[in-house]
Design a protein around this motif. Sequence first.
Motif, PDB file in Angstrom:
ATOM      1  N   PHE A 214       0.841  -1.188   0.000  1.00 14.18           N
ATOM      2  CA  PHE A 214       0.000   0.000   0.000  1.00 14.18           C
ATOM      3  C   PHE A 214       0.881   1.245   0.000  1.00 14.18           C
ATOM      4  N   GLU A 215       0.381   2.306  -0.639  1.00 18.85           N
ATOM      5  CA  GLU A 215       1.181   3.513  -0.849  1.00 18.85           C
ATOM      6  C   GLU A 215       1.418   4.286   0.448  1.00 18.85           C
ATOM      7  N   LEU A 216       2.600   4.876   0.520  1.00 20.62           N
ATOM      8  CA  LEU A 216       2.914   5.892   1.516  1.00 20.62           C
ATOM      9  C   LEU A 216       3.654   7.002   0.793  1.00 20.62           C
ATOM     10  N   ASP A 217       3.033   8.188   0.710  1.00 19.81           N
ATOM     11  CA  ASP A 217       3.670   9.315   0.044  1.00 19.81           C
ATOM     12  C   ASP A 217       4.758   9.907   0.926  1.00 19.81           C
ATOM     13  N   SER A 218       5.709  10.583   0.308  1.00 16.43           N
ATOM     14  CA  SER A 218       6.814  11.171   1.067  1.00 16.43           C
ATOM     15  C   SER A 218       6.333  12.230   2.050  1.00 16.43           C
ATOM     16  N   ASP A 219       5.236  12.926   1.731  1.00 16.10           N
ATOM     17  CA  ASP A 219       4.760  13.952   2.662  1.00 16.10           C
ATOM     18  C   ASP A 219       3.978  13.356   3.827  1.00 16.10           C
ATOM     19  N   ALA A 220       3.889  12.022   3.880  1.00 22.90           N
ATOM     20  CA  ALA A 220       3.254  11.349   5.010  1.00 22.90           C
ATOM     21  C   ALA A 220       4.280  10.746   5.963  1.00 22.90           C
ATOM     22  N   ILE A 221       5.559  11.127   5.804  1.00 26.35           N
ATOM     23  CA  ILE A 221       6.596  10.707   6.746  1.00 26.35           C
ATOM     24  C   ILE A 221       6.551  11.636   7.953  1.00 26.35           C
ATOM     25  N   SER A 222       6.527  11.079   9.144  1.00 22.23           N
ATOM     26  CA  SER A 222       6.446  11.907  10.350  1.00 22.23           C
ATOM     27  C   SER A 222       7.834  12.246  10.869  1.00 22.23           C
ATOM     28  N   TYR A 223       7.889  13.294  11.658  1.00 25.15           N
ATOM     29  CA  TYR A 223       9.141  13.806  12.227  1.00 25.15           C
ATOM     30  C   TYR A 223       8.951  13.922  13.727  1.00 25.15           C
ATOM     31  N   GLY A 224       9.616  13.060  14.472  1.00 26.56           N
ATOM     32  CA  GLY A 224       9.389  13.036  15.914  1.00 26.56           C
ATOM     33  C   GLY A 224       7.954  12.743  16.260  1.00 26.56           C
ATOM     34  N   GLY A 225       7.230  12.036  15.368  1.00 28.64           N
ATOM     35  CA  GLY A 225       5.839  11.685  15.588  1.00 28.64           C
ATOM     36  C   GLY A 225       4.839  12.668  15.021  1.00 28.64           C
ATOM     37  N   TYR A 227       3.168  14.781  11.790  1.00 29.35           N
ATOM     38  CA  TYR A 227       3.010  14.761  10.338  1.00 29.35           C
ATOM     39  C   TYR A 227       3.132  16.171   9.750  1.00 29.35           C
ATOM     40  N   GLY A 228       3.544  16.207   8.461  1.00 26.77           N
ATOM     41  CA  GLY A 228       3.505  17.435   7.696  1.00 26.77           C
ATOM     42  C   GLY A 228       4.624  18.406   7.974  1.00 26.77           C
ATOM     43  N   ILE A 229       5.675  17.974   8.696  1.00 26.14           N
ATOM     44  CA  ILE A 229       6.748  18.889   9.078  1.00 26.14           C
ATOM     45  C   ILE A 229       7.902  18.840   8.080  1.00 26.14           C
ATOM     46  N   LEU A 230       8.206  17.698   7.556  1.00 25.15           N
ATOM     47  CA  LEU A 230       9.388  17.503   6.722  1.00 25.15           C
ATOM     48  C   LEU A 230       9.181  18.021   5.299  1.00 25.15           C
ATOM     49  N   PRO A 231      10.273  18.160   4.525  1.00 23.44           N
ATOM     50  CA  PRO A 231      10.142  18.480   3.100  1.00 23.44           C
ATOM     51  C   PRO A 231       9.225  17.486   2.404  1.00 23.44           C
ATOM     52  N   ARG A 232       8.500  17.968   1.379  1.00 24.01           N
ATOM     53  CA  ARG A 232       7.412  17.180   0.802  1.00 24.01           C
ATOM     54  C   ARG A 232       7.878  16.087  -0.148  1.00 24.01           C
ATOM     55  N   ASP A 388      13.233  20.450 -14.900  1.00 18.68           N
ATOM     56  CA  ASP A 388      13.941  20.680 -13.650  1.00 18.68           C
ATOM     57  C   ASP A 388      12.949  20.967 -12.531  1.00 18.68           C
ATOM     58  N   SER A 389      13.485  21.062 -11.330  1.00 21.11           N
ATOM     59  CA  SER A 389      12.643  21.355 -10.173  1.00 21.11           C
ATOM     60  C   SER A 389      13.491  21.981  -9.078  1.00 21.11           C
ATOM     61  N   GLU A 390      12.894  22.915  -8.352  1.00 22.45           N
ATOM     62  CA  GLU A 390      13.543  23.538  -7.203  1.00 22.45           C
ATOM     63  C   GLU A 390      12.628  23.356  -6.001  1.00 22.45           C
ATOM     64  N   LEU A 391      13.157  22.719  -4.955  1.00 24.60           N
ATOM     65  CA  LEU A 391      12.372  22.346  -3.784  1.00 24.60           C
ATOM     66  C   LEU A 391      13.000  23.006  -2.560  1.00 24.60           C
ATOM     67  N   GLU A 392      12.219  23.797  -1.832  1.00 26.07           N
ATOM     68  CA  GLU A 392      12.755  24.541  -0.693  1.00 26.07           C
ATOM     69  C   GLU A 392      11.796  24.430   0.488  1.00 26.07           C
ATOM     70  N   THR A 393      12.354  24.095   1.657  1.00 29.38           N
ATOM     71  CA  THR A 393      11.521  23.881   2.838  1.00 29.38           C
ATOM     72  C   THR A 393      12.180  24.454   4.081  1.00 29.38           C
ATOM     73  N   LEU A 394      11.390  25.141   4.889  1.00 29.86           N
ATOM     74  CA  LEU A 394      11.796  25.587   6.215  1.00 29.86           C
ATOM     75  C   LEU A 394      10.853  24.925   7.209  1.00 29.86           C
ATOM     76  N   TYR A 395      11.409  24.272   8.223  1.00 27.62           N
ATOM     77  CA  TYR A 395      10.560  23.536   9.160  1.00 27.62           C
ATOM     78  C   TYR A 395      11.100  23.643  10.579  1.00 27.62           C
ATOM     79  N   GLY A 396      10.222  23.416  11.554  1.00 28.19           N
ATOM     80  CA  GLY A 396      10.629  23.492  12.944  1.00 28.19           C
ATOM     81  C   GLY A 396       9.697  22.695  13.833  1.00 28.19           C
ATOM     82  N   MET A 397      10.196  22.324  15.004  1.00 30.41           N
ATOM     83  CA  MET A 397       9.411  21.522  15.933  1.00 30.41           C
ATOM     84  C   MET A 397       9.880  21.805  17.367  1.00 30.41           C
ATOM     85  N   VAL A 398       8.935  21.883  18.288  1.00 32.34           N
ATOM     86  CA  VAL A 398       9.222  22.014  19.713  1.00 32.34           C
ATOM     87  C   VAL A 398       8.517  20.867  20.433  1.00 32.34           C
ATOM     88  N   LYS A 399       9.270  20.166  21.284  1.00 27.43           N
ATOM     89  CA  LYS A 399       8.694  19.060  22.048  1.00 27.43           C
ATOM     90  C   LYS A 399       9.066  19.221  23.515  1.00 27.43           C
TER      91      LYS A 399
END
Length: 813
Positions: A214-225, A227-232, A388-399
């Motif tokens: 079954f599919e899992l898209d890259s934007d469904a990867i969690s970061y420290g639990g 969702y939606g924080i990491l580059p897409r 071509d493609s240019e992919l840019e992401t800024l992300y942050g998390m507080v736990k």
Amino acid sequence: MAAQRKHYFKNQLHHAISAAIFSTSLVVGAGVSSLTFADNTVQQETREQVNIAAGNLGKTLTDIAVRHHISLSFDPALTQGLKNKAVSGNFSPLELIDALLEDTGLIMTANQDGTYRLMDQSNYTLSGLAVSAEQIDDSVLTEYKGGQIESGGRLGVFGEQDSANVPFSVVSYTNKAIEDQQLESIAEVLASDASVQSGYGYGNYSEKFMIRGFELDSDAISYGGLYGILPRQVVSTNAVESVQLLKGSSAFLNGVTPGGTGIGGAINLEPKRAEEHLTALTLDTTAEGQVGINTDVARRFGDKNQWGVRVNALHREGDSAIDNESREENSFSVGVDYRAEKFNVSTDVGYQKQIIDNGRSIVYAGSALTQIPTTPNAETNYAPSWADSELETLYGMVKADYELNENWTLNAALGANKNKEFGEYSSPTVTNLDGDATVSRLTVPYESNTLSSSVSLLGDLTTGEVTHQLNAAYSGFVNKTYAAYTMSGTSNTNIYDPADVAYPEVNLYAGGDMENPHIRSKTDAKGLSFADTLGFMDDSILVTAGVRYQEIDVNNYKYDGALDTAYSDTATSPIYGIVYKPSDTISLYANHIEALQQGEIISSTASYSNAGKNLKPYISKQNEVGIKFEDGTLGAGAAVFEITKPQAYGEDGGVYDYYGEQRNRGLELSLYGEPLDGLRINTSATWLDPKLENTKDGTNDGNDAAGVAKYRLVLGGEYDLHTLEGLTLGGKIIRSGPQYVNTSNTLEIAPWTRVDVSARYESTIAQHDVTWRLNITNVMNENYWASAAATTYVNYLTQGNPREIKLSLSTEF
């Protein structure tokens, strides 16, 4: 030496101290602390049957000292980098410590006051430093010898769990595995697991995974639990401490994923933390001339080492192994943490930018094909030079987590992401076996913003002879996307002899404002869950029962920003699981999970009457039984499972909707660890029966689901050569079975085999330890279709990458 150490140890037994109560008094001075206890000598002399897994020596010794109230102090530098072997048998706690110290060069001696300390056997004088609470590794995961694999991972509302104690299959690949194999993406990391198949997303460069079919898209990867924080599309590995793979349905544990994928499994990434002082530098290159530099710096400071900072920076650019394709990557992350007795907080901020020029993406299977064409040469690039493609992401998390008392802990996390992409995509649609194809240009500016959060209350109680691990949790995210597009007409090419078609200036189709894209969707998903894991018979039987209330609200907008469609749905889903541990090394488990999943978005360019709309949420179900063996030296597992989900179909001009279901039944086997000194293995196998049932008009009843390999085998390992100290040779063989390209099962790609090899050499240059690494993927430069996929209205193929030779040099200061 072992006999001498035992003799010395026995001569000191009369000094045995211990404690009836952990006094919790930390004697602190100059950043050094020790654990002190009241007297309880009898407990220290009582023998019992024990099974200790191989692992971090310092952590193992500290756990035993705390558990049995032994006042043990040592300089953390003594045990740094040392692993204890697996030990089983009848031991008193003091005898157990002595057994664990065999072959380490350390001995335990008794002080006049009845306390103990560790000493280097070659030097019986020591400054007497004690281990501090801040330096104790509190990980609940078992790290297998060699340091590349951990048993367990973060299980959403349950937090980090050892695999032996949960009714799920979960394994983690550590940063050491990433470094040793020079793995630059999550897909490269998970190629070592037979349950995972990877390819590209629809028409772009995003990593797309199939877990248990079954599919899992890259934007469904969690970061420290979260969702939606990491580059897409693509996530760099340089700031990742571990890649954690949960095999099986995870919606109860983590909530609904962005996009609704992840029925067959979940991927969670844990950020790096400053555990000790570190200054590391890695230089890498490839045979094609791609060059990279990566720095990793960690510091702990404060009078109790309560503060930690970890900084990672990466720059890599140059040609890839595919003809005329080049990639550039810049990544920077900072992790700051504060650790106190009852309160811990951490903050992670990251930035990633990737530029892909002349990028080879996928190949669409034209409707006139009666069989799949032969795979082009591995290096062939059939994308136009302007793709071509240019992919840019800024992300942050507080736990943060706060220990309310000895039984209850409150956890909270908040994360945000700002993602910006611009791509000019072009993938050929092959029309015949001669490789003739057409290409067009699709230009897309895309932006997304996500806010994700979770709060949980964890409790550990005992009622009578039954233990309870309670958790109540909230998790949710709000995601907004913004997009526009222009699309050109088609030009002719050939996938075997590509034409570099001129950039098509004329737009036949367009939508939205290319300079300022309007909102296209808003998804608000939130859920409440409660679960209790009941322990019986000294926790040899663990029964988990829980329920999750999930709510999904989705708004879709037209390209001009006007509201198009909206829907809201809720569901209450149960989870049941049981673990039976007949011994300390064996766990039998079973689970049943039901979960609400977000319905897919139908492409606005599809030929269905409801094109551009969202399908309603649906319920997926999983049943699984399995067995695990884990002793810290070897880990093994076997699982059989069945997962079902509704299947959507449509005909030209008709309604695209749910008309049947996909039912995947499978068997998984895995074996990893270090069975012999210096020999480390990681091998796994998966067999799948992915059937379609109750399809529209029964047309595809009994057919296999598209894009699912019938089987996958991975045989990996490495060996430390004794004839040349410091040299390690390794490799990996991947065998993937056939898979259908379409649901009618008229198109199929052939099985394929890939061989990778590696070498690692540890030496010293100018009094600095250095590590040389050589990794060659696809040694034979095989041409193969790596995977297939079926979207709402088109089927496509991802070609396997050509041979790539990577060389790196790493050192620590």
